[in-house]
Write an enzyme that holds these catalytic residues in place. Structure first.
Site, PDB file in Angstrom:
ATOM      1  N   SER A  68      -9.357   2.372   2.626  1.00 53.43           N
ATOM      2  CA  SER A  68      -8.976   2.478   1.556  1.00 53.43           C
ATOM      3  C   SER A  68      -7.776   2.050   0.992  1.00 53.43           C
ATOM      4  O   SER A  68      -7.171   2.185   0.196  1.00 53.43           O
ATOM      5  CB  SER A  68      -8.559   3.902   3.100  1.00 53.43           C
ATOM      6  OG  SER A  68      -7.168   3.166   4.122  1.00 53.43           O
ATOM      7  N   LYS A 127       0.796  -1.303   0.100  1.00 56.34           N
ATOM      8  CA  LYS A 127      -0.094  -0.556  -0.119  1.00 56.34           C
ATOM      9  C   LYS A 127       1.445   1.332   0.269  1.00 56.34           C
ATOM     10  O   LYS A 127       1.988   1.163   0.822  1.00 56.34           O
ATOM     11  CB  LYS A 127      -0.868  -0.126   1.133  1.00 56.34           C
ATOM     12  CG  LYS A 127      -2.185   0.866   1.315  1.00 56.34           C
ATOM     13  CD  LYS A 127      -2.857   0.670   2.681  1.00 56.34           C
ATOM     14  CE  LYS A 127      -4.443   1.895   2.459  1.00 56.34           C
ATOM     15  NZ  LYS A 127      -4.701   1.587   4.280  1.00 56.34           N
ATOM     16  N   SER A 168      -9.910  -0.602   7.204  1.00 56.20           N
ATOM     17  CA  SER A 168      -9.242  -0.789   5.729  1.00 56.20           C
ATOM     18  C   SER A 168      -8.882  -1.908   4.607  1.00 56.20           C
ATOM     19  O   SER A 168      -8.320  -1.899   3.824  1.00 56.20           O
ATOM     20  CB  SER A 168      -7.990   0.567   5.688  1.00 56.20           C
ATOM     21  OG  SER A 168      -9.142   1.712   5.044  1.00 56.20           O
TER      22      SER A 168
HETATM   23  N1  GLN Z   1     -13.598   4.626   5.790  1.00 54.57           N
HETATM   24  C1  GLN Z   1     -12.710   4.506   7.393  1.00 54.57           C
HETATM   25  C2  GLN Z   1     -11.617   6.306   7.293  1.00 54.57           C
HETATM   26  O1  GLN Z   1     -12.142   6.685   6.189  1.00 54.57           O
HETATM   27  C3  GLN Z   1     -11.739   3.910   7.670  1.00 54.57           C
HETATM   28  C4  GLN Z   1     -10.598   3.775   6.902  1.00 54.57           C
HETATM   29  C5  GLN Z   1      -9.050   3.241   7.246  1.00 54.57           C
HETATM   30  O2  GLN Z   1      -9.406   1.990   7.632  1.00 54.57           O
HETATM   31  N2  GLN Z   1      -7.812   3.883   6.967  1.00 54.57           N
HETATM   32  O3  GLN Z   1     -11.257   6.526   8.388  1.00 54.57           O
END
Ligand code: GLN
Length: 472
Positions: free
Chosen positions: A140, A65, A164
């Site tokens: 994400s 990532k 994410s």
């Molecule tokens: N969707 C969640 C957020 O926007 C989780 C994102 C993540 O785990 N990085 O914060």
């Protein structure tokens, strides 16, 4: 499977295998890779072909990532403000992967600074779901999930602050694990909300996730929140079965707002586990309905502080002009960050400001304690919990991006796990039409072995992980 991959490497050279992957990526329309480390990867493959070595991941290509630092490979968190930033060091997890012989293929697309549920907030544009290219892959870590599901890489690493890793695993029909807070070092992970996040694997099978966990977990003194103690081993005992396992079904994770196909597939999954010798009972996590609010206040507050260091001067290509500091700083940040990141910085700064700190941030921390206590109480009666990973299957690209609240709501079953710091895995458990559904298995702190064992038993009894999308 990585173990299968190793067998395949005997039939085909590692260089040939990697060339085939890179050729596929060249033709792909998923927009899942952002940077390819083709030259160094092929070099390492050739070295592996001459001298395979003994590492646990010798010759295994892996995608990383965008927010995990890779020495010599651009790490930009899919944000304009970090374009051109090449870290001078590797994250702890990258050091561990390299020490075990893995080959870094490149970096994968993500929501900007990991803020999102769909990979649509990336400065590189959205990644597409390999099962339906008009749908999101989740986020994400959408790129990391899409490359695995789409056959562009055999495995990848993502990061999970509020879901994410598990959300894109669920939307793309693969396995994804969020480890216990402190089990995997965050050294070299660009921070979004550091009290919540962990790096985790995305793979086709539970065994591959267990293998990657063996490699990336363990104490690191450079992360002050890294847990001390013995290194864990996840492969021995993985296939021992789940006879006598007690599963809790949190009442609050079913019903209103959960898609019917999702609910049905998850219940079928629970019955499969039952047929393998486990028993289930209903449990309650009564503070679940406060989790989203608490998570977003805490995550945005931490983000507003963490992102203060990005001024376009210290990292990445220097963008400053000759104006005074304040004007330069504002101009660069206005141009460098996307709208979702700006929204979160502003809301987080507000929640932390004098006068509102007690009303928002402090209150959210108190709610966090209540949520953690919910889990501790439930784990007195049961060994693991089972729930849907996401209340819905993948949605269409563009469908929710202008309605942030509807995106935040989709995290309802993943964020409580990060607030509590416990481990959870998502495994494929069915389809809604042609879109995959994920079953979430949650364990007590540092009980990854139990979670993996249950996931492994489920996988061995089902064929969902074998289904592949038709891409490329
Ligand atoms: N969707 C969640 C957020 O926007 C989780 C994102 C993540 O785990 N990085 O914060």
């Amino acid at each position: 499977m990585l173990s299968k991959l190793k067998a395949k490497l005997l039939a085909e050279s590692c260089e040939e295998y990697l060339c085939r992957l890179f050729e596929g990526i060249g033709k792909s329309s998923l927009n899942a890779f952002t940077t390819l480390a083709k030259e160094s990867a092929l070099d390492e493959a050739r070295q592996f072909d001459k001298n395979p070595g003994q590492g646990l991941l010798a010759g295994v290509p892996i995608a990383i990532k965008e927010c995990i630092s890779t020495k010599g490979i651009e790490t930009n968190c899919s944000s304009r403000i970090l374009r051109g930033y090449i870290p001078p060091y590797d994250a702890h997890v990258i050091e561990r992967l390299k020490a075990e012989g893995a080959i870094i293929m490149g970096k994968t697309n993500m929501d900007e600074f990991a803020m999102g549920t769909s990979t649509e907030t990336s400065c590189f544009g959205p990644t597409k779901n390999p099962w339906d290219q008009s749908s999101v892959p989740g986020g994400s870590s959408g790129g990391s999930a899409a490359v695995v599901a789409g056959g562009e890489a055999p495995c990848s690493l993502g990061s999970d602050t509020g879901g994410s890793v598990r959300c894109p695993a669920s939307f793309c029909g693969i396995v994804g694990l969020k480890p216990t807070y402190g089990l995997v070092s965050r050294y070299g992970l660009v921070a979004y909300a550091n009290s919540l996040e962990q790096i985790g694997p995305l793979t086709h099978t539970v065994e591959d996730t267990a293998l990657l966990m063996e490699v990336i977990s363990g104490h690191d003194r450079r992360d002050s929140t890294s847990a001390e103690g013995e290194r864990h081993s996840y492969l021995p005992g993985l296939k021992d079965g789940i006879c006598g396992l007690k599963i809790g079904i949190p009442r609050e994770y079913f019903g209103e707002g959960v898609n019917r196909d999702v609910e049905k597939a998850v219940w079928e999954g629970i019955h499969t586990l039952e047929s393998l010798g486990a028993s289930w009972q209903e449990v309650s996590l009564p503070h679940t309905r406060y989790a989203l609010a608490a998570y977003y206040v805490i995550a945005m507050s931490e983000a507003s502080s963490n992102l203060a260091r990005f001024d376009g001067l210290r990292y990445g290509s220097r963008q400053g002009g000759d104006m005074d500091w304040h004007t330069t700083f504002s101009a660069i940040r206005a141009k460098g960050f996307g709208p979702e990141v700006k929204r979160r910085i502003m809301l987080g700064t507000y929640a932390l400001s004098a006068g509102y700190y007690g009303r928002y941030y402090l209150k959210a921390l108190k709610v966090r304690t209540l949520i953690k206590e919910d889990f501790l109480r439930a784990f007195k009666d049961v060994d693991i919990l089972a729930s849907p990973t996401m209340p819905i299957p993948a949605f269409k690209i563009g469908e929710r991006i202008n309605d942030p609240l509807s995106l935040y709501m989709a995290d309802v079953f993943t964020v409580p796990i990060n607030l509590a710091g416990v481990p959870a895995i998502s495994v494929p458990c069915g389809f809604a039409g042609h879109l995959p559904i994920g079953l979430q298995l949650i364990g007590p702190h540092f009980c990854e072995a139990a979670v993996l064992k249950a996931a492994q038993a489920f996988e061995a009894a089902t064929a969902f992980h074998e289904a592949k999308p038709e891409v490329i």
